[in-house]
Write a protein that holds these residues in place. Structure first.
Motif, mmCIF file in Angstrom:
data_model
loop_
_atom_site.group_PDB
_atom_site.id
_atom_site.type_symbol
_atom_site.label_atom_id
_atom_site.label_comp_id
_atom_site.label_asym_id
_atom_site.label_seq_id
_atom_site.Cartn_x
_atom_site.Cartn_y
_atom_site.Cartn_z
ATOM 1 N N MET A 1 0.835 -1.209 0.000
ATOM 2 C CA MET A 1 0.000 0.000 0.000
ATOM 3 C C MET A 1 0.870 1.259 0.000
ATOM 4 S SD MET A 1 -3.030 1.124 -0.114
ATOM 5 C CE MET A 1 -3.878 2.663 0.133
ATOM 6 N N ARG A 2 1.961 1.237 0.810
ATOM 7 C CA ARG A 2 2.852 2.384 0.879
ATOM 8 C C ARG A 2 3.506 2.658 -0.472
ATOM 9 N NH1 ARG A 2 6.261 2.295 6.554
ATOM 10 N NH2 ARG A 2 4.515 2.787 7.944
ATOM 11 N N LYS A 3 3.823 1.575 -1.195
ATOM 12 C CA LYS A 3 4.440 1.712 -2.516
ATOM 13 C C LYS A 3 3.533 2.538 -3.428
ATOM 14 C CE LYS A 3 5.471 -1.110 -6.587
ATOM 15 N NZ LYS A 3 4.354 -0.614 -7.378
ATOM 16 N N TYR A 4 2.244 2.189 -3.446
ATOM 17 C CA TYR A 4 1.310 2.898 -4.310
ATOM 18 C C TYR A 4 1.071 4.326 -3.820
ATOM 19 C CZ TYR A 4 0.488 -1.629 -6.432
ATOM 20 O OH TYR A 4 0.662 -2.822 -7.072
ATOM 21 N N LEU A 5 1.139 4.535 -2.501
ATOM 22 C CA LEU A 5 1.020 5.890 -1.959
ATOM 23 C C LEU A 5 2.181 6.740 -2.457
ATOM 24 C CD1 LEU A 5 -0.263 8.008 -0.097
ATOM 25 C CD2 LEU A 5 1.094 7.050 1.784
ATOM 26 N N GLY A 6 3.391 6.165 -2.421
ATOM 27 C CA GLY A 6 4.571 6.874 -2.905
ATOM 28 C C GLY A 6 4.457 7.225 -4.374
ATOM 29 N N GLU A 7 3.973 6.278 -5.184
ATOM 30 C CA GLU A 7 3.831 6.526 -6.618
ATOM 31 C C GLU A 7 2.768 7.583 -6.894
ATOM 32 O OE1 GLU A 7 3.222 2.845 -8.624
ATOM 33 O OE2 GLU A 7 5.161 2.013 -8.025
ATOM 34 N N PHE A 8 1.687 7.562 -6.127
ATOM 35 C CA PHE A 8 0.635 8.576 -6.284
ATOM 36 C C PHE A 8 1.181 9.965 -5.962
ATOM 37 C CE2 PHE A 8 -2.827 11.120 -4.376
ATOM 38 C CZ PHE A 8 -3.658 11.211 -5.491
ATOM 39 N N MET A 9 1.988 10.065 -4.906
ATOM 40 C CA MET A 9 2.585 11.353 -4.533
ATOM 41 C C MET A 9 3.528 11.854 -5.625
ATOM 42 S SD MET A 9 3.281 10.513 -0.509
ATOM 43 C CE MET A 9 3.817 12.132 0.014
ATOM 44 N N LEU A 10 4.246 10.934 -6.262
ATOM 45 C CA LEU A 10 5.148 11.325 -7.342
ATOM 46 C C LEU A 10 4.374 11.797 -8.571
ATOM 47 C CD1 LEU A 10 7.820 8.487 -7.067
ATOM 48 C CD2 LEU A 10 8.149 10.909 -6.517
ATOM 49 N N ILE A 11 3.241 11.164 -8.849
ATOM 50 C CA ILE A 11 2.396 11.606 -9.966
ATOM 51 C C ILE A 11 1.881 13.014 -9.711
ATOM 52 C CG2 ILE A 11 0.192 11.225 -11.146
ATOM 53 C CD1 ILE A 11 0.681 8.204 -10.766
ATOM 54 N N ILE A 12 1.441 13.275 -8.466
ATOM 55 C CA ILE A 12 0.985 14.630 -8.102
ATOM 56 C C ILE A 12 2.123 15.630 -8.287
ATOM 57 C CG2 ILE A 12 0.135 16.104 -6.236
ATOM 58 C CD1 ILE A 12 -1.932 14.157 -7.330
ATOM 59 N N ILE B 1 9.147 12.660 0.566
ATOM 60 C CA ILE B 1 8.377 11.673 1.334
ATOM 61 C C ILE B 1 8.131 10.424 0.492
ATOM 62 C CG2 ILE B 1 6.166 11.198 2.452
ATOM 63 C CD1 ILE B 1 6.027 14.224 3.103
ATOM 64 N N ALA B 2 7.768 10.619 -0.782
ATOM 65 C CA ALA B 2 7.453 9.491 -1.661
ATOM 66 C C ALA B 2 8.637 8.569 -1.849
ATOM 67 C CB ALA B 2 6.986 10.010 -3.018
ATOM 68 N N GLN B 3 9.850 9.121 -1.836
ATOM 69 C CA GLN B 3 11.031 8.292 -2.071
ATOM 70 C C GLN B 3 11.381 7.391 -0.892
ATOM 71 O OE1 GLN B 3 13.545 11.368 -4.763
ATOM 72 N NE2 GLN B 3 14.323 9.280 -4.711
ATOM 73 N N LYS B 4 10.645 7.532 0.195
ATOM 74 C CA LYS B 4 10.766 6.567 1.283
ATOM 75 C C LYS B 4 10.204 5.210 0.862
ATOM 76 C CE LYS B 4 10.910 8.439 5.993
ATOM 77 N NZ LYS B 4 11.953 7.520 6.432
ATOM 78 N N PHE B 5 9.254 5.240 -0.088
ATOM 79 C CA PHE B 5 8.521 4.034 -0.462
ATOM 80 C C PHE B 5 8.759 3.589 -1.905
ATOM 81 C CE2 PHE B 5 5.789 6.906 2.176
ATOM 82 C CZ PHE B 5 6.042 6.290 3.391
ATOM 83 N N THR B 6 9.518 4.377 -2.683
ATOM 84 C CA THR B 6 9.717 4.083 -4.103
ATOM 85 C C THR B 6 11.195 4.182 -4.449
ATOM 86 O OG1 THR B 6 7.592 5.192 -4.491
ATOM 87 C CG2 THR B 6 8.894 4.640 -6.426
ATOM 88 N N ASN B 7 11.701 3.250 -5.242
ATOM 89 C CA ASN B 7 13.127 3.298 -5.577
ATOM 90 C C ASN B 7 13.432 4.441 -6.538
ATOM 91 O OD1 ASN B 7 13.021 2.468 -8.388
ATOM 92 N ND2 ASN B 7 12.631 0.388 -7.692
#
Length: 297
Positions: free
Chosen positions: A1-12, A226-232
């Motif tokens: 779930m955190r992975k997708y949260l990180g990706e959503f934040m990056l899209i924003i 913040i997003a890079q905590k969950f995304t490579n």
């Protein structure tokens, strides 16, 4: 779930940066590029300090050191991009800057001796091709502006790489505060060196600059960190490369730019690039499930 949260934040983040192209164009009618960088980073760090002043009491020495590194790379990237733009076309400047999406996985490879993921690398190259269709006016001529912009791409790539590395151990908000503060300090040193003290306070220019400071700088870099905590780092670079697509969308909507078939093709290729980089997860799941079935049988 955190992975997708990180990706959503990056899209924003990419959407916000895409909108920033329009407001940057307006701001540059009233401020020099160096004044604009000083203003947006200064307003950004002030907002962060006001909103998160309680966290500042807990800032660590390691956070300051790492934030300084990020701030240097961040301002260096913007500075090289700005100078490069004076000698090359905006389309080539945007395209070469986006090359960071391919540079990032190789930085990770040399730093960690980690095998380059074929899905993410393929996605990175596809993203570059898509951005070329979106923005590049195809020419073979290479000038000093192109080389400076390429250096800018390396600086952005290292900023993304080190953010991914540092954010695992540090508070992302405090890391962003220090990063923004260092970028602001460097920006004012350049303004002082160039003697550009005559700022314009025309309402249209001020409003555009405030938008860039609040959204494209403060909010966007907070979300990215913040997003890079969950995304490579490679996935981060690929998603952030959609900035070019969103820039096209906002230019068509707000500046009445004509939508061409090349733009549509570029947008489709970028979408395929993101889907390809996402394929890794489903591929691993299928492989793991297959191995479990073999063991059980």
């Amino acid at each position: 779930m955190r992975k997708y949260l990180g990706e959503f934040m990056l899209i924003i983040t990419a959407v916000i940066w895409g909108s920033g192209f329009v407001f940057t164009a307006v701001s540059l009618d009233y401020l020099t590029p160096y004044q604009l960088l000083a203003a947006r980073f200064s307003i950004g760090v002030i907002i962060l300090c006001i909103v998160f002043y309680k966290r500042l009491k807990n800032i660590r020495k390691s956070t300051i050191i790492k934030g300084i590194v990020l701030g240097i790379f961040l301002y260096l990237a913007f500075l090289l991009q700005t100078i490069g733009l004076q000698f090359t076309t905006p389309s080539k400047n945007a395209f070469i800057t986006a090359v960071n999406v391919v540079i990032v996985p190789f930085i990770a490879f040399f730093a960690y001796k980690r095998r380059i993921d074929k899905f993410e690398l393929s996605g990175a190259f596809l993203a570059i091709i898509g951005i070329a269709f979106l923005s590049l006016q195809f020419t073979t001529e290479v000038n000093i502006g192109d080389l400076l912009t390429l250096a800018c791409a390396f600086a952005f790539a290292y900023q993304i790489f080190y953010t991914a590395k540092y954010v695992k151990e540090e508070d992302p908000i405090l890391l962003t505060v220090v990063q923004m503060g260092v970028a602001a300090l460097l920006a004012w040193i350049v303004v002082l060196f160039r003697g550009e003290w005559n700022f314009s306070f025309e309402i249209e220019g001020v409003l555009s600059t405030v938008y860039l400071a609040v959204f494209s700088t403060t909010l966007a870099y907070c979300l990215q960190t913040i997003a890079q905590k969950f995304t490579n780092e490679t996935k981060t670079a690929i998603i952030l490369s959609t900035e070019a697509f969103w820039g096209m969308v906002f230019s068509v909507i707000l500046l009445n730019e004509v939508l061409t078939y090349r733009m549509i093709i570029g947008a489709i290729i970028i979408l395929i690039a993101i889907l390809l980089s996402e394929t890794k997860l489903s591929f691993i799941k299928r492989k793991t499930l297959k191995e479990k079935n073999i063991i059980q049988n």
